[in-house]
Design a protein around this motif. Structure first.
Motif, short mmCIF file in Angstrom:
data_model
loop_
_atom_site.label_atom_id
_atom_site.label_comp_id
_atom_site.label_asym_id
_atom_site.label_seq_id
_atom_site.Cartn_x
_atom_site.Cartn_y
_atom_site.Cartn_z
N LYS A 45 -3.86 3.15 -0.87
CA LYS A 45 -4.42 2.04 -1.98
C LYS A 45 -3.10 1.34 -2.44
O LYS A 45 -2.04 1.77 -2.01
CB LYS A 45 -4.86 3.06 -3.16
N GLU A 92 -4.05 -0.25 -7.84
CA GLU A 92 -5.25 0.63 -7.57
C GLU A 92 -4.82 2.21 -7.97
O GLU A 92 -5.67 3.02 -8.54
CB GLU A 92 -5.77 0.54 -6.37
N ALA A 93 -3.70 2.63 -7.50
CA ALA A 93 -3.23 3.98 -7.47
C ALA A 93 -2.87 4.68 -9.02
O ALA A 93 -3.47 5.47 -9.21
CB ALA A 93 -2.23 4.11 -6.46
N VAL A 94 -2.05 3.60 -9.43
CA VAL A 94 -1.57 4.14 -10.78
C VAL A 94 -1.98 3.26 -11.88
O VAL A 94 -1.71 3.83 -13.00
CB VAL A 94 0.15 4.28 -10.54
N ARG A 95 -2.40 2.20 -11.99
CA ARG A 95 -3.02 1.48 -12.75
C ARG A 95 -2.02 1.23 -14.07
O ARG A 95 -2.14 1.05 -15.09
CB ARG A 95 -4.25 1.93 -13.54
N THR A 126 -0.55 -0.32 -5.30
CA THR A 126 -0.08 0.39 -6.59
C THR A 126 -0.75 0.30 -7.74
O THR A 126 -1.04 0.98 -8.40
CB THR A 126 1.53 -0.01 -6.90
N LEU A 151 2.22 12.23 -8.67
CA LEU A 151 0.91 12.52 -8.79
C LEU A 151 0.84 12.88 -10.18
O LEU A 151 0.10 12.54 -11.05
CB LEU A 151 0.35 13.36 -7.86
N LEU A 205 -2.58 11.58 -11.59
CA LEU A 205 -3.40 11.37 -10.39
C LEU A 205 -3.99 12.62 -9.85
O LEU A 205 -3.33 13.72 -9.48
CB LEU A 205 -2.76 10.68 -9.37
N SER A 234 -5.04 11.72 -3.72
CA SER A 234 -3.81 11.35 -3.16
C SER A 234 -3.82 9.77 -3.07
O SER A 234 -5.11 9.24 -2.88
CB SER A 234 -3.50 11.57 -1.61
N PRO A 235 -2.96 8.98 -3.49
CA PRO A 235 -3.21 7.48 -3.70
C PRO A 235 -2.76 6.70 -2.31
O PRO A 235 -2.86 5.56 -2.14
CB PRO A 235 -1.94 7.14 -4.58
N HIS A 273 0.71 -1.19 -0.09
CA HIS A 273 0.06 0.12 0.06
C HIS A 273 1.02 1.26 -0.05
O HIS A 273 1.94 1.25 0.74
CB HIS A 273 -0.82 0.02 1.22
#
Length: 76
Positions: A30, A34-37, A32, A18, A23, A26-27, A9
């Motif tokens: 989450k 989920e955050a940056v795909r 990685t 970001l 983005l 904020s990730p 996470h």
């Protein structure tokens, strides 16, 4: 800069990270993926967490414009 905990996470992400990944929120908290795909980045981080060694590779970021980044990950 992005800091990931042992469970994968995001704990810290700076403003430039970001911007690079497009983005708006904020990730933090989450995973990685989920955050940056970005599956390449996700796999690289998982490998670094498992192996405990430095991993470096080029990652394609499909933003406008598309970019190729030299990314390093290491477990500390």
């Amino acid at each position: 800069v992005m800091v990931i905990d042992d469970q994968g996470h995001v704990r810290i992400a700076n403003r430039r990270m970001l911007e690079i990944f497009g983005l708006e929120a904020s990730p933090v908290g989450k995973t990685t993926i989920e955050a940056v795909r970005n599956y390449e980045l996700h796999r690289m981080i998982e490998y670094a967490l498992r192996q405990g060694s430095l991993v470096g590779q080029e990652i394609e970021v499909n933003r406008n414009p598309a970019r190729t980044l030299e990314v390093n990950a290491v477990r500390v």
